[in-house]
Design an enzyme around this catalytic site. Structure first.
Site, PDB file in Angstrom:
ATOM      1  N   LYS A 101       0.954  -1.184  -0.011  1.00  0.00           N
ATOM      2  CA  LYS A 101       0.031   0.028  -0.042  1.00  0.00           C
ATOM      3  C   LYS A 101       1.084   1.341   0.190  1.00  0.00           C
ATOM      4  O   LYS A 101       0.697   2.040  -0.658  1.00  0.00           O
ATOM      5  CB  LYS A 101      -0.955  -0.017   1.170  1.00  0.00           C
ATOM      6  CG  LYS A 101      -2.199  -1.202   1.112  1.00  0.00           C
ATOM      7  CD  LYS A 101      -2.964  -1.326   2.320  1.00  0.00           C
ATOM      8  CE  LYS A 101      -3.783  -2.554   2.169  1.00  0.00           C
ATOM      9  NZ  LYS A 101      -4.683  -2.694   3.519  1.00  0.00           N
ATOM     10  N   ASP A 107     -10.929   3.330   3.984  1.00  0.00           N
ATOM     11  CA  ASP A 107     -11.505   1.815   3.815  1.00  0.00           C
ATOM     12  C   ASP A 107     -12.825   1.510   3.806  1.00  0.00           C
ATOM     13  O   ASP A 107     -13.566   0.748   3.523  1.00  0.00           O
ATOM     14  CB  ASP A 107     -10.930   1.193   4.983  1.00  0.00           C
ATOM     15  CG  ASP A 107      -9.765   0.307   4.714  1.00  0.00           C
ATOM     16  OD1 ASP A 107      -9.635  -0.278   3.399  1.00  0.00           O
ATOM     17  OD2 ASP A 107      -9.193  -0.301   5.383  1.00  0.00           O
ATOM     18  N   GLN A 147      -4.524  -0.897   9.545  1.00  0.00           N
ATOM     19  CA  GLN A 147      -4.703  -2.414   9.209  1.00  0.00           C
ATOM     20  C   GLN A 147      -5.187  -3.355  10.086  1.00  0.00           C
ATOM     21  O   GLN A 147      -4.805  -3.163  11.222  1.00  0.00           O
ATOM     22  CB  GLN A 147      -3.014  -2.599   8.933  1.00  0.00           C
ATOM     23  CG  GLN A 147      -2.971  -3.889   8.196  1.00  0.00           C
ATOM     24  CD  GLN A 147      -3.498  -3.905   6.602  1.00  0.00           C
ATOM     25  OE1 GLN A 147      -3.481  -3.209   5.827  1.00  0.00           O
ATOM     26  NE2 GLN A 147      -3.829  -5.350   6.463  1.00  0.00           N
TER      27      GLN A 147
END
Ligand code: NAD
Length: 281
Positions: free
Chosen positions: A49, A116, A93
């Site tokens: 990422k 997200d 994460q």
């Protein structure tokens, strides 16, 4: 003949487009990823990422926190990033170490920086068929792939195997918003093969290698394999028994090179869009 849906190629195309658009901006989109602990798979995902965000021309920062980070320390970091005007997207994460509950943190991220799309405000907007600030990356990537290959969604019978908050549930809602008829199956579902065989579009997100076999797939169906499992030989596998299905399915995503790269492309798209939105560009 089964057509392979090339997520890697489409992802590269999207990433190049974002890079070109970013080069024209006066300010750079900023992505911050928070990694807590030493989960080896998470470390690889985060590195990727970070790299993709850098390649796109973004400001890319990773906060690597120790396994025994306490709740208040993580909350303070999220608060700091919420108030930092150079940050457009904050990604926590998952999974977190066992002593931390993700839902104590995901709803503390500013919904306008929730890259997200996991904040209840964004989940609620998807549920209400309103525009969220960001759509969860894996479901968004799957929709982009289906659209690229001109797969008919409206009226299609879609079966999604897996009901997680990050894949199955948001994907079901997004497809419902696009007028598909959606069935969500899970570990307690009875007669899974019969249900799967009704699908025009079959999505599997369980994490069980080779679970989807030929007898579960209707001739000509679109098969989307979300699973990523590293086997004992270090090889990446999906949920789908690719070789047995490849003569039956109309379209199929490979692992690797299918949904995985599309998830990353969606993250970069979301960061860019949040930057545009916050700066009213
Ligand atoms: P999860 O692990 O949270 O949940 C798995 C789901 O599968 C559950 O809803 C469970 O009910 C269902 N399930 C498990 N066994 C089943 C069975 N035998 N029959 C029917 N349903 C069953 O799921 P997740 O976090 O959505 O991850 C699923 C897989 O997708 C994992 O392999 C993960 O690594 C992968 N993944 C890939 C991407 C990507 O970008 N390609 C993104 C997210 C997750």
């Amino acid at each position: 003949m089964t057509q392979i849906m090339d997520g890697k190629a489409l992802s590269n195309k999207i990433l190049n487009e974002i890079k070109e658009k970013t080069a024209l901006l006066k300010t750079k989109p900023g992505l911050c990823v928070i990694l807590v602990g030493d989960n080896p798979a998470s470390r690889i995902y985060v590195k990727n990422k970070e790299k993709q965000a850098q390649d796109a021309g973004f400001n890319s920062t990773v906060y690597r926190l120790s396994e025994n980070t306490d709740k208040n320390e993580l909350l303070r970091l999220i608060d700091k990033l919420n108030n930092d005007n150079t940050v457009d997207g904050i990604l926590l994460q998952l999974p977190l170490p066992k002593h931390l509950n993700p839902y104590d943190f995901l709803d503390k991220i500013d919904p306008k920086k929730d890259v997200d799309g996991f904040h209840p405000v964004n989940a609620g907007k998807i549920m209400l068929n309103e525009n969220p600030y960001a759509v969860p990356c894996t479901p968004k990537g799957i929709l982009t792939l289906l659209d690229e290959y001109k797969i008919q969604i409206e009226g299609a019978n879609v079966v999604i195997i897996g009901r997680s908050n990050i894949v199955g549930k948001p994907l079901a809602q997004l497809l419902l918003n696009r007028n598909a008829t959606v069935t969500v199956a899970h570990s307690k579902t009875k007669n899974l093969s019969e249900i799967a065989k009704q699908a025009d579009i079959l999505v599997s997100a369980t994490g069980h290698p080779d679970m989807i076999t030929k007898d579960m797939v209707k001739k000509g169906a679109v098969v989307i394999d979300v699973g990523i499992i590293r086997d004992e030989n270090g090889r990446l596998r999906g949920d789908v028994d690719f070789n047995s299905i490849k003569e039956t399915a109309g379209f199929i995503t490979p692992v690797p090179g299918g949904v995985g790269p599309m998830t990353i492309a969606s993250l970069i798209q979301n960061t860019y869009s949040l930057h545009i939105l916050r700066n009213k560009l």
